[in-house]
Write an enzyme that holds these catalytic residues in place. Structure first.
Site, short mmCIF file in Angstrom:
data_model
loop_
_atom_site.label_atom_id
_atom_site.label_comp_id
_atom_site.label_asym_id
_atom_site.label_seq_id
_atom_site.Cartn_x
_atom_site.Cartn_y
_atom_site.Cartn_z
N HIS A 177 4.63 -4.57 -9.97
CA HIS A 177 3.51 -5.22 -10.67
C HIS A 177 2.27 -5.30 -9.79
O HIS A 177 2.35 -5.33 -8.57
CB HIS A 177 3.93 -6.62 -11.14
CG HIS A 177 4.87 -6.56 -12.31
ND1 HIS A 177 5.85 -7.50 -12.54
CD2 HIS A 177 4.97 -5.66 -13.33
CE1 HIS A 177 6.50 -7.18 -13.65
NE2 HIS A 177 6.00 -6.07 -14.14
N HIS A 218 3.96 0.88 -19.61
CA HIS A 218 4.28 -0.06 -18.52
C HIS A 218 5.68 0.22 -17.94
O HIS A 218 5.85 0.31 -16.72
CB HIS A 218 4.19 -1.49 -19.06
CG HIS A 218 4.50 -2.55 -18.07
ND1 HIS A 218 3.54 -3.21 -17.32
CD2 HIS A 218 5.69 -3.09 -17.66
CE1 HIS A 218 4.12 -4.09 -16.52
NE2 HIS A 218 5.43 -4.05 -16.71
N GLU A 219 6.67 0.37 -18.82
CA GLU A 219 8.04 0.57 -18.33
C GLU A 219 8.19 1.91 -17.62
O GLU A 219 8.95 2.04 -16.66
CB GLU A 219 9.04 0.43 -19.47
CG GLU A 219 9.08 -0.95 -20.10
CD GLU A 219 9.39 -2.08 -19.14
OE1 GLU A 219 10.08 -1.85 -18.12
OE2 GLU A 219 8.92 -3.21 -19.38
N HIS A 268 7.41 1.51 -14.10
CA HIS A 268 8.57 1.03 -13.33
C HIS A 268 9.57 2.15 -13.06
O HIS A 268 10.08 2.28 -11.95
CB HIS A 268 9.27 -0.11 -14.07
CG HIS A 268 8.53 -1.40 -14.12
ND1 HIS A 268 7.87 -1.93 -13.03
CD2 HIS A 268 8.37 -2.31 -15.13
CE1 HIS A 268 7.34 -3.10 -13.38
NE2 HIS A 268 7.61 -3.34 -14.64
N1 TQI Z 1 9.84 -7.08 -19.00
C1 TQI Z 1 9.61 -7.22 -17.62
C2 TQI Z 1 8.65 -6.13 -17.12
O1 TQI Z 1 8.86 -4.95 -17.44
C3 TQI Z 1 10.90 -7.08 -16.84
C4 TQI Z 1 10.65 -7.32 -15.40
C5 TQI Z 1 10.35 -8.48 -14.82
C6 TQI Z 1 10.58 -6.34 -14.41
N2 TQI Z 1 10.13 -8.27 -13.49
C7 TQI Z 1 10.26 -6.98 -13.22
C8 TQI Z 1 10.77 -4.98 -14.41
C9 TQI Z 1 10.09 -6.29 -12.05
C10 TQI Z 1 10.63 -4.30 -13.25
C11 TQI Z 1 10.26 -4.94 -12.07
O2 TQI Z 1 7.71 -6.48 -16.46
S1 TQI Z 1 8.83 -7.70 -20.10
C12 TQI Z 1 5.14 -6.33 -20.02
C13 TQI Z 1 3.83 -6.83 -19.58
C14 TQI Z 1 7.45 -6.69 -20.21
C15 TQI Z 1 6.24 -7.13 -19.83
O3 TQI Z 1 9.52 -7.60 -21.32
O4 TQI Z 1 8.42 -8.99 -19.67
C16 TQI Z 1 5.25 -5.12 -20.57
C17 TQI Z 1 7.59 -5.46 -20.77
F1 TQI Z 1 3.56 -6.48 -18.38
F2 TQI Z 1 2.84 -6.39 -20.30
F3 TQI Z 1 3.82 -8.11 -19.69
C18 TQI Z 1 6.49 -4.65 -20.94
CL1 TQI Z 1 3.88 -4.13 -20.89
ZN ZN Z 2 6.80 -4.96 -15.58
#
Ligand code: TQI
Ligand code: ZN
Ligand code: ZN
Length: 172
Positions: free
Chosen positions: A139, A129-130, A133
């Site tokens: 998303h 996922h990261e 990004h």
């Molecule tokens: N971290 C968020 C994410 O990576 C951080 C974030 C929020 C973000 N809004 C964003 C990053 C917009 C970039 C752009 O989405 S998290 C998931 C998921 C997170 C969440 O820790 O909430 C994953 C990290 F999507 F599965 F919920 C990894 Cl896989």
């Molecule tokens: Zn994300």
């Protein structure tokens, strides 16, 4: 449907070979050899869908992407929050920073669905996922996709969905 960051930032089209370095691992108990395997697998899922390639370097100064585990405040104004909540974050192209919350119960070997802890989080799932990004994906509204904004604990979700593939192929 997939989405991009404002202004649709991407890595430049003449830079298809991206290097990553795993630079901060002292706050996590997983062996470096295991981390290297997990991140290589996660990058490989995106390279399989694009013309991009990823290779690991031991020299952070040569790296386009740096990966590290941190607790709490770690110098970028986006402090981690302990168990669950924010698990990790990554910045849009071409920043390259990918940080993981060292307070999570990361599972990198074995089956997270069988983990002893009900707060266990699958490292490869979060990494895939990261990396999305890092490459410029925001998303999506498609629940099956890697770039959907929520994941359950004790869940493994590592295969790109058609939505992820279409999103990244539109960029690279
Ligand atoms: N971290 C968020 C994410 O990576 C951080 C974030 C929020 C973000 N809004 C964003 C990053 C917009 C970039 C752009 O989405 S998290 C998931 C998921 C997170 C969440 O820790 O909430 C994953 C990290 F999507 F599965 F919920 C990894 Cl896989
Ligand atoms: Zn994300
Ligand atoms: Zn950070």
């Amino acid at each position: 449907l997939y989405a991009y960051f404002p202004g649709t930032p991407t890595w430049p089209s003449d830079k298809t070979e991206l290097k990553y370095a795993i630079t901060a691992t002292s706050a996590v108990s997983i062996d470096l050899s295991v981390l290297k395997t997990v991140f290589a697998r996660a990058f490989g899922r995106w390279s399989a869908a694009t013309t991009l390639t990823f290779s690991e370097t031991d020299s952070p100064s040569d790296a386009d992407i740096t990966i590290g585990f941190y607790n709490g405040s770690h110098g970028d104004g986006e402090p981690f929050d302990g168990v669950l909540g924010t698990l990790a974050h990554a910045f849009s192209p071409t920043d390259g920073r990918f940080h993981l919350d060292a307070a999570e119960t990361w599972v990198a070997e074995g089956d997270v669905t069988q983990a002893d802890s009900d707060v266990a989080v699958d490292l490869e799932s979060v990494a895939v996922h990261e990396i999305g990004h890092l490459l410029g994906l925001g998303h999506t509204s498609v629940t099956e996709a890697i770039m959907y904004p929520t994941i359950k604990t004790r869940t493994r979700k590592v295969d790109l969905a058609n939505d992820d593939v279409e999103g990244i192929q539109n960029l690279y």
